[in-house]
Scaffold this active site. Structure first.
Site, PDB file in Angstrom:
ATOM      1  N   ARG A  48       1.597   4.820  -6.621  1.00 27.38           N
ATOM      2  CA  ARG A  48       1.841   4.608  -5.613  1.00 27.38           C
ATOM      3  C   ARG A  48       2.692   3.170  -5.326  1.00 27.38           C
ATOM      4  O   ARG A  48       1.970   2.382  -5.898  1.00 27.38           O
ATOM      5  CB  ARG A  48       0.591   4.618  -4.809  1.00 27.38           C
ATOM      6  CG  ARG A  48       0.736   3.866  -3.275  1.00 27.38           C
ATOM      7  CD  ARG A  48       1.165   4.932  -2.320  1.00 27.38           C
ATOM      8  NE  ARG A  48       1.271   4.386  -0.875  1.00 27.38           N
ATOM      9  CZ  ARG A  48       1.930   4.507   0.051  1.00 27.38           C
ATOM     10  NH1 ARG A  48       2.777   5.808  -0.209  1.00 27.38           N
ATOM     11  NH2 ARG A  48       1.938   4.136   1.236  1.00 27.38           N
ATOM     12  N   HIS A  50       2.849   0.478  -2.959  1.00 25.99           N
ATOM     13  CA  HIS A  50       2.369   0.129  -1.413  1.00 25.99           C
ATOM     14  C   HIS A  50       2.635  -0.969  -0.957  1.00 25.99           C
ATOM     15  O   HIS A  50       2.432  -1.999  -1.684  1.00 25.99           O
ATOM     16  CB  HIS A  50       0.654   0.294  -1.676  1.00 25.99           C
ATOM     17  CG  HIS A  50       0.070   0.442  -0.377  1.00 25.99           C
ATOM     18  ND1 HIS A  50       0.004   1.688   0.320  1.00 25.99           N
ATOM     19  CD2 HIS A  50      -0.249  -0.588   0.482  1.00 25.99           C
ATOM     20  CE1 HIS A  50      -0.734   1.106   1.349  1.00 25.99           C
ATOM     21  NE2 HIS A  50      -0.846   0.054   1.745  1.00 25.99           N
ATOM     22  N   GLU A  52       2.577  -4.281   1.223  1.00 31.05           N
ATOM     23  CA  GLU A  52       1.321  -5.005   1.971  1.00 31.05           C
ATOM     24  C   GLU A  52       1.152  -4.782   3.321  1.00 31.05           C
ATOM     25  O   GLU A  52       2.309  -4.982   4.091  1.00 31.05           O
ATOM     26  CB  GLU A  52       1.451  -6.524   1.690  1.00 31.05           C
ATOM     27  CG  GLU A  52       0.255  -7.479   2.284  1.00 31.05           C
ATOM     28  CD  GLU A  52       0.621  -8.944   2.295  1.00 31.05           C
ATOM     29  OE1 GLU A  52      -0.397  -9.546   1.915  1.00 31.05           O
ATOM     30  OE2 GLU A  52       1.521  -9.419   1.916  1.00 31.05           O
ATOM     31  N   CYS A  53       0.079  -4.448   4.148  1.00 35.51           N
ATOM     32  CA  CYS A  53      -0.014  -4.296   5.308  1.00 35.51           C
ATOM     33  C   CYS A  53      -1.575  -4.948   5.682  1.00 35.51           C
ATOM     34  O   CYS A  53      -2.618  -4.142   5.771  1.00 35.51           O
ATOM     35  CB  CYS A  53       0.054  -2.771   5.702  1.00 35.51           C
ATOM     36  SG  CYS A  53      -0.320  -2.354   7.504  1.00 35.51           S
ATOM     37  N   THR A 113       8.995   1.867  16.630  1.00 38.20           N
ATOM     38  CA  THR A 113       8.974   0.903  15.595  1.00 38.20           C
ATOM     39  C   THR A 113      10.403   0.506  14.966  1.00 38.20           C
ATOM     40  O   THR A 113      10.468  -0.732  14.589  1.00 38.20           O
ATOM     41  CB  THR A 113       8.084   1.438  14.333  1.00 38.20           C
ATOM     42  OG1 THR A 113       8.133   0.747  13.249  1.00 38.20           O
ATOM     43  CG2 THR A 113       8.741   2.838  13.658  1.00 38.20           C
ATOM     44  N   ASP A 125      14.067  -1.221   8.229  1.00 38.74           N
ATOM     45  CA  ASP A 125      13.260  -1.654   6.890  1.00 38.74           C
ATOM     46  C   ASP A 125      13.986  -2.556   5.943  1.00 38.74           C
ATOM     47  O   ASP A 125      15.250  -2.118   5.466  1.00 38.74           O
ATOM     48  CB  ASP A 125      12.940   0.012   6.102  1.00 38.74           C
ATOM     49  CG  ASP A 125      12.017   0.029   5.217  1.00 38.74           C
ATOM     50  OD1 ASP A 125      11.682  -1.258   4.661  1.00 38.74           O
ATOM     51  OD2 ASP A 125      11.568   1.079   4.734  1.00 38.74           O
ATOM     52  N   ARG A 127      12.562  -3.793   2.951  1.00 38.37           N
ATOM     53  CA  ARG A 127      11.848  -3.728   1.897  1.00 38.37           C
ATOM     54  C   ARG A 127      12.990  -3.215   0.717  1.00 38.37           C
ATOM     55  O   ARG A 127      13.778  -2.782   0.804  1.00 38.37           O
ATOM     56  CB  ARG A 127      10.849  -2.627   1.807  1.00 38.37           C
ATOM     57  CG  ARG A 127       9.472  -3.105   2.526  1.00 38.37           C
ATOM     58  CD  ARG A 127       8.423  -1.962   2.662  1.00 38.37           C
ATOM     59  NE  ARG A 127       9.101  -0.641   3.309  1.00 38.37           N
ATOM     60  CZ  ARG A 127       8.302   0.311   3.315  1.00 38.37           C
ATOM     61  NH1 ARG A 127       7.104   0.441   2.974  1.00 38.37           N
ATOM     62  NH2 ARG A 127       8.845   1.446   4.161  1.00 38.37           N
ATOM     63  N   THR A 148       4.037   9.417  -2.197  1.00 35.63           N
ATOM     64  CA  THR A 148       4.959   8.671  -1.065  1.00 35.63           C
ATOM     65  C   THR A 148       5.570   9.981  -0.060  1.00 35.63           C
ATOM     66  O   THR A 148       5.604  11.113  -0.409  1.00 35.63           O
ATOM     67  CB  THR A 148       6.131   7.951  -1.393  1.00 35.63           C
ATOM     68  OG1 THR A 148       6.667   7.285  -0.497  1.00 35.63           O
ATOM     69  CG2 THR A 148       7.139   8.715  -2.029  1.00 35.63           C
ATOM     70  N   LYS A 153      11.942   5.364  -1.226  1.00 33.14           N
ATOM     71  CA  LYS A 153      11.098   5.263  -2.475  1.00 33.14           C
ATOM     72  C   LYS A 153      11.546   5.781  -3.585  1.00 33.14           C
ATOM     73  O   LYS A 153      11.895   5.136  -4.957  1.00 33.14           O
ATOM     74  CB  LYS A 153       9.991   5.112  -2.150  1.00 33.14           C
ATOM     75  CG  LYS A 153       9.224   4.083  -1.197  1.00 33.14           C
ATOM     76  CD  LYS A 153       7.676   4.213  -1.022  1.00 33.14           C
ATOM     77  CE  LYS A 153       7.195   3.145  -0.053  1.00 33.14           C
ATOM     78  NZ  LYS A 153       5.765   3.285  -0.152  1.00 33.14           N
TER      79      LYS A 153
END
Length: 202
Positions: A48, A50, A52-53, A113, A125, A127, A148, A153
């Site tokens: 995964r 992932h 950070e949140c 969002t 996004d 990222r 996912t 990704k």
């Protein structure tokens, strides 16, 4: 990209015992990788990615599905007997925590969002996943099964030369507070959402 392994330690959790590895980019940005079981390079590894949140992962926010996905991913890895979680320090899809709070304020006022990010001058996004290749290479892993809903990704790993043998959706955590957020991720960001995630809450 230069990403250096720093150190590792045991990490006992209520799900089981993981090994935690610390990595640092040249910029000083830190990331971690949790592994469970024995990593065998010739076998596709369940992973995964992932990001950070803080609000979802640590503060139990119901505005997103991040915390639910984190927990489920770790459970799936433990159930499989082998796997890894790459925890990437790019809060708020890359805009940072304070800007995320600003984006949430805009969402409180009616923006979705994507619109909230754009009103703050950011892409939907920001990222990146280039750090994942050297992190996986540390374990000589180049084939993965990816937990996912996000096709970007999958493509990012493929672009890095990592073979994604299977994409495994991780659709959990739908509730009255994140319903529209999940709709937006599906409709405007291409995320896989099934099992009634796009239906009205009843």
């Amino acid at each position: 990209m230069s990403v250096n392994f720093v150190d590792s330690c045991r990490l006992p959790t209520h799900l089981g015992e993981f090994e935690m590895y610390g990595f640092v980019e040249e910029s000083g940005q830190e990331h971690i990788m949790l592994t469970y079981g024995e990593i065998t390079p010739d076998k596709p590894l369940l992973i995964r990615l992932h990001s950070e949140c803080l609000t979802g992962d640590s503060l139990f926010s119901m505005r997103c599905d991040c915390g639910y996905q984190l927990e489920t991913a770790l459970e799936n890895i433990v159930d499989a007997g082998q796997g890894a979680l790459l925890y990437l320090r790019q809060e708020g899809r890359g805009i940072g925590l304070i800007n995320k709070i600003k984006a949430y304020h805009l969402q409180d006022d009616g923006a979705d969002t994507v619109e909230a990010n754009e009103q703050l001058g950011f892409a939907a996004d920001l990222r990146r996943y280039t750090m994942c290749k050297p992190m996986l290479e540390h374990f000589r892993v180049n084939k993965v099964k990816l937990l996912t809903n996000n096709p970007k990704k999958v493509q990012a790993l493929k672009d890095l030369g990592i073979e994604v043998v299977e994409q495994m959706p991780i659709q959990v955590g739908r509730n009255q507070y994140n319903h529209e957020y999940l709709n937006t991720k599906a409709e405007r960001m291409g995320h896989m959402m099934t099992h009634g995630l796009l239906s009205d809450l009843g």
